[in-house]
Structure formats: C-alpha cells, structure tokens
Design a protein around this motif. Structure first.
Motif, PDB file in Angstrom:
ATOM      1  N   LYS A  68       6.448  -5.831  23.427  1.00  0.00           N
ATOM      2  CA  LYS A  68       6.521  -4.373  22.857  1.00  0.00           C
ATOM      3  C   LYS A  68       6.465  -3.414  23.956  1.00  0.00           C
ATOM      4  O   LYS A  68       5.433  -3.535  24.673  1.00  0.00           O
TER       5      LYS A  68
ATOM      6  N   LYS B 234      11.731 -10.520  21.619  1.00  0.00           N
ATOM      7  CA  LYS B 234      11.376 -11.847  21.911  1.00  0.00           C
ATOM      8  C   LYS B 234      12.102 -12.355  23.044  1.00  0.00           C
ATOM      9  O   LYS B 234      13.193 -12.606  22.989  1.00  0.00           O
TER      10      LYS B 234
ATOM     11  N   GLN C 131       1.501 -13.493  22.773  1.00  0.00           N
ATOM     12  CA  GLN C 131       2.050 -14.487  21.990  1.00  0.00           C
ATOM     13  C   GLN C 131       1.252 -14.607  20.631  1.00  0.00           C
ATOM     14  O   GLN C 131       0.101 -14.127  20.290  1.00  0.00           O
TER      15      GLN C 131
ATOM     16  N   SER D 106      10.738  -3.563  20.661  1.00  0.00           N
ATOM     17  CA  SER D 106      10.106  -4.882  20.615  1.00  0.00           C
ATOM     18  C   SER D 106      11.176  -5.819  20.901  1.00  0.00           C
ATOM     19  O   SER D 106      12.336  -5.627  20.473  1.00  0.00           O
TER      20      SER D 106
ATOM     21  N   SER E 119       6.139 -12.495  22.851  1.00  0.00           N
ATOM     22  CA  SER E 119       6.755 -11.359  22.406  1.00  0.00           C
ATOM     23  C   SER E 119       6.240  -9.907  23.162  1.00  0.00           C
ATOM     24  O   SER E 119       5.195  -9.900  23.570  1.00  0.00           O
TER      25      SER E 119
END
Length: 629
Positions: A56, A49, A72, A47, A54
């Motif tokens: 994953k 940012k 988001q 994961s 974001s």
C-alpha cells in the motif's frame, strides 16, 4: 505493534531515500510495484499484490515522493492509511526545506521519527479496538423512530430517563415507556403484514380472472402447428434416385446444369464474395499506396491538430472545455486541492463512462490523476485548466502507448529469416468477428510483407465455421488447413504448424471457436491449445461496442489462460488485442481504454469495416483526442 514487513520512501525518478526491513524480504516487491503499477499509470489504485506481499502506498506530490508499506497477511486498512498519512506528514515537515528537486538529497535519517510514527499509529489502533458502552434503546435508530412516533401522537417520551438518568421511580417509568414503544412498533409491523397479504390476495384474484378469459390451449396449439416448418424427407419414398441424391447433397455448392451454371470455381457466388470483401481495384490501389504499414486512424490532415481553438464559439469546445469552465480563473502559482479537483474529475468520470469506458476503469483513472495533482502548484503562466488537461492527456496516452513493441509484420519477417514459422492464435467471445478479422490480417501479411500464409480452422464446434474460412481462403487465394468438426483443436493446430514447416509456409493464423468467458470446459480447451503449440502471438478479439463487459471478457480470458497453463512457472496470457467494429462507435471508443488498462497489453489492430483493407493500427493520441472531445 502491528506487524509490517518493510517501509520504503523513494522519488518518482527511482531514487531510494530511506527504507527499513522489520522482516527479511524475499525477492524485490518494489521493482514489481514500479514495473506493474507505477509505470502503467495506476497510481490511483494505492494498493497492489506483488508476489506473496501486499503493498500500500501514498504519493506526496509536493516532493514527488512515494511512501510504500510492505506486509503479509491481513492488516486493517485504517491502520495502514493512518501510518502512511502520519509518515508522509512528518517526512514533509522534516525535509521539505532541504529537499529541493530531490537530486541533492541522497539519503535521509528517518529512523527515530518513523519509530514514533509507528507507536502513535499503534496507539490509535488500540484505542479504536476498545469496546464501547452499550447504547440505550433511545440512542438506537429504532428507538429514535419510536420516540418520534410517540411525540407525534402526543404521548410522553421519557427521553431523558431512557438515557440512564433518575432513581427507582424513574426507572419504572422508563421501562413502561420502552415497553409502550415496543408494543407500538409491533402493532405497526402486524398492520403492515396484513396490508401486504391483502394486496397479494387481490393481485392473485386479478391474475386468475385474466387467465380465464384467455383462449383455450388447444386453439393456441393449432395455430402453432399451422406455422410449423415442413419436414425434409431424407430417405425418399421407395427407391433412391440420382435426382433425390443430388437434391440432398449439400457438401459442396456446385453449380447445377439446369440453372445454367458451369463447373468453374470462380462462379457467381465466389465473385459476389470477392466483391464484398475485396472491393474494386481502386480500393486495393489506394491501400497499396499507403506510406505506413497499415494506415493510421488519423483520417484528416495533421494540420488539423495544430488548428487554434477558434471553433469554440457556437458549440461547446469539447468534453474538457465543459469540465473545466468552473476553474478557469485559477492561474499560475495556485496549489491544487481535492476541493478544486472534485467537480472536474467527477464530470470527467461520468463523461468517460458515457463513451464506453468501464466504470471501474474511469474511477481508477480519475483517482490516478487526482493522486498526481493534489498538492502540486500550477506553473507561473499556466492555468489550472491547462494543468489538469495536460495531466489527463498524459495519463491516458501513457496508458494506451504499448510498453512493448508488437509489430506483427516485422516479427513475421524476422521469423521467416530465422527459418521458422510465425504463429498467431485468435480468440474471443462469440460473434465479435474473429474469422473476418483473421482474414484481414492474412491479407495484410500477404500483400504488405509478401508472406506465404496458411489459415488453420480450429473452430470445430460452430456449424459453418470451416465453410466460412473456406470462403475467405478462396477470396484471398490462401490455403486452408482443416480437419472438419468434432476434433481436438490443439491437435489440429499442432498438425497445421507441422504442415506449414513441411510445405514452406511462413505464417499460420489459427482461428478458434467463440466461447463465453464463464464456460470452463471450453476455456480449458483453449488454454490447452495455447500451451501445446506455444504460439508467437495470442490476440484477443473484442468489440469496440462493449463497455463494462469488456473488463469481464478480457480479464477472465487472460486469467483462464494463466491459471490453466500446463507449466505454472511459465504462464501464458494474452499478448495483445484486436478491436473490431471500431467504425460503428463514433466517439465512444472507451472499450480500448478499458481493455488496455485491465490487461496492460496493447491493441495491435482495429477493424473499421467489412473489406480486407479495413484494418488499422491504433494511435494512442487519436483515441485520447476522441475521448476528450
């Protein structure tokens, strides 16, 4: 349905197989993911940012394919993991036969399947959110303890009825049992509290008795006063004589006629300092004859790496041999599973931490190797040992290999040819050896590149910092730009760069005050110095001795520089690192791995001793070889 913004499927080679955007995506977060995470060997993190999004992801090793969900806000991790797992499973089931090496499959039709996967993941999330019935007292942890204590005492437990069975009479019995259990637990709690109070009272009486036996405070005060430092008289008694003035003049270490000294600068003290830092002529000649710009970390012959592994008898064949003994018998064609890799990677993580690799970095590196190997088949004539070993070596070498070239000498010469001054700022915590290693870099640039170096003293905080640089400047025969103590370091650095332009100096090396990473006022002053002067290179100086603290230091320094930048659109962080005291750590070189992993920036130099010639370039293969044994 839970709100995700986009979903992407692409190969390790960068070929996009399928994607869908449920909401218009601004920018290109996938490019950021590839550059900042996947190319940096951080696959194990799963994961990240990127910009305002974001991300994953999951890696399907059987097909060398990444599955990435972009969103988001806040979504439950369990939902995202479930969505990725189901999408991966369905994709493999649908396309594994026709996938081949991934080059023939240009685009896939995964729309309908993905819609079903999303619906299934949403249903599972809704089921998980449904409220569950309240537990009875007998089903709780406390209830289990009460029932167990009643059984030990031979009392009836009424366990069956406490779970909701029986009629009216049974309910009354159940209530009695529950009340009895609660009374027992309350009584036990009261007894425990009384025991604690008694123990505390006993400890207090013992301390009071011991205190009475101690010496009276007046005797202790008298002893301390006897050992006190003698007071220096600055104003003298009566008239001030020239002798008293001379004794109190500490501004310059000038030789005294009564001690037989002379007025020359090259006095005994300077010669002693030169002997400490420069060594004899043989050391300098040996350093000058080195073929590389700065000698590498490899101290032995290159043939050493090519030696067959004959030395394993009589000693453990290195760290990796220890980790993989249990899986030697698995040979080519075996599919690697979590169960196969768990014992190896657990030992690998522990061994890395014992060599000063930060715990967080060791865990993430192990996870990265796991992600890249699970589901993969070993080569036909390759054992699992060889496969895992190669994956570990590749991950660590890729991590330590600079993604951008930082050749200080070449960059300084290029700046000189362009008619501008090349500036380097040295920063770090207290006591790591910034000033000494700055002097080493000055010696290197002067003797290897023939550059005219100017040292700038911007440590206006620590007593003796300017004098220390004066000593180095005299030993190196390099000019020093200083404005004393208590001034603004940013303005001193700015004035030194202008002075270098006016007087034809090629390089300015800026020394800054050591500061702890949590000292916000000093960190803000450092960020101002960097922002005002825009140096060509910002070097973080750290110790090779630290482990977990390396992450804290370098992360907070970098974050402070970025967060406190004057222009948020062009934040300036750490460009590279210089690792000191490298000769003191033997095989515990993990701080190098930790710092590079955290910042993504390379280690430019390592200091390996006290003399100016003890400066080396970091070799990634040598560090990996040292860590793996």
């Amino acid at each position: 349905m839970a709100m995700i913004d986009a979903f992407y499927i692409f190969t390790k080679g960068g070929l996009l197989l399928w994607s869908t955007q449920l909401v218009k995506i601004k920018g290109n977060p996938i490019d950021g993911l590839i550059k900042e995470v996947l190319l940096e060997e951080r696959v194990g993190e799963t994961s990240a940012k990127v910009d305002s999004y974001s991300l994953k992801w999951k890696l399907l090793n059987e097909m060398d394919t990444f599955f990435v969900v972009v969103y988001q806000g806040i979504l439950q991790m369990a939902y995202l993991e479930s969505l990725l797992a189901m999408a991966t499973k369905e994709f493999f089931k649908q396309f594994s036969d026709s996938f081949g090496n991934g080059l023939t499959l240009k685009r896939v039709d995964f729309d309908a399947t993905f819609l079903e996967v999303r619906k299934k993941a949403d249903r599972e999330q809704m089921e998980a959110r449904k409220p569950k019935g309240m537990k009875s007292f007998g089903e709780t942890k406390k209830g289990q303890e009460v029932l167990k204590s009643r059984e030990e005492k031979g009392l009836p437990t009424h366990e069956a009825k406490s779970k909701g069975g029986g009629g009216g009479g049974g309910d009354e019995e159940d209530d009695d049992g529950g009340e009895g259990g609660e009374e027992d637990s309350a009584a036990a709690a009261r007894e425990a509290a009384r025991a604690k109070l008694k123990a505390r009272a006993q400890r207090g009486s013992v301390k009071a008795a011991a205190k009475e036996k101690e010496e009276p405070p007046s005797a202790m005060t008298e002893e301390k006063s006897k050992k006190g430092k003698e007071r220096r008289h600055w104003d003298g008694e009566g008239r001030v004589s020239s002798k008293a003035m001379q004794e109190l003049d500490f501004s310059k270490a000038k030789p005294r006629p009564e001690n037989g000294g002379s007025g020359d600068d090259d006095d005994a003290a300077l010669m002693k300092q030169k002997a400490t830092f420069l060594g004899d002529s043989a050391d300098e000649e040996e350093w000058q004859k080195e073929a590389e710009d700065v000698e590498s970390l490899s101290s032995g012959d290159e043939d050493e790496e090519e030696k067959p592994e004959k030395e394993e008898t009589g000693r453990v064949g290195g760290l990796f041999k220890t980790l993989t003994r249990s899986v030697k018998n698995l040979t080519g064609g075996a599919t690697l599973t979590d169960e196969d890799l768990d014992p190896i990677l657990a030992s690998f993580r522990t061994a890395l931490m014992s060599k000063n690799v930060a715990a967080d970095v060791a865990t993430k590196l192990s996870d990265s190797v796991r992600q890249s190997l699970v589901g993969r088949k070993t080569e036909r004539f390759s054992s699992m040992t060889a496969t895992v070993k190669q994956a570990l070596k590749d991950s660590m070498e890729n991590l330590l290999t600079p993604k951008k070239s930082i050749d200080v000498l070449r960059a300084a010469l290029a700046a000189k040819n362009a008619g501008r001054v090349y500036t380097i700022v040295f920063l770090g915590v207290n006591g790591v050896g910034k000033s000494t290693n700055l002097a080493k870099v000055a010696y290197y640039l002067k003797h290897k590149g023939g550059l005219d170096v100017l040292i700038c003293a911007c440590d206006t905080f620590r007593a003796g910092a300017v004098e220390q640089l004066k000593t180095h400047s005299r030993c190196l025969d390099v000019p020093l730009f200083e404005r004393g103590y208590g001034k603004d370091p940013a303005e001193i650095a700015k004035a030194s760069i202008q002075h270098a332009k006016n007087h034809g100096h090629d390089v300015v090396l800026v020394d800054t005050a050591g500061r702890m990473q949590d000292n916000e006022p000093l960190m803000r002053a450092l960020a101002k110095l960097v922002a005002v002067n825009s140096p060509d290179l910002v070097l973080f100086v750290g110790e090779a001795l630290v482990g977990n603290d390396a992450i804290d230091q370098v992360t907070k320094f970098n974050r402070s520089l970025v967060d406190m930048s004057h222009d948020p659109s062009k934040p300036r962080g750490i460009d590279g690192m210089l690792l000191t005291k490298y000769d003191t750590v033997d095989d515990k070189v993990g701080a190098a791995l930790s710092m590079v992993y955290v910042t993504g920036q390379p280690i430019v130099f390592v200091g390996t001793g006290q003399k100016y010639t003890h400066l080396r370039k970091m070799q990634a293969k040598e560090v990996v070889k040292t860590l793996l044994g």
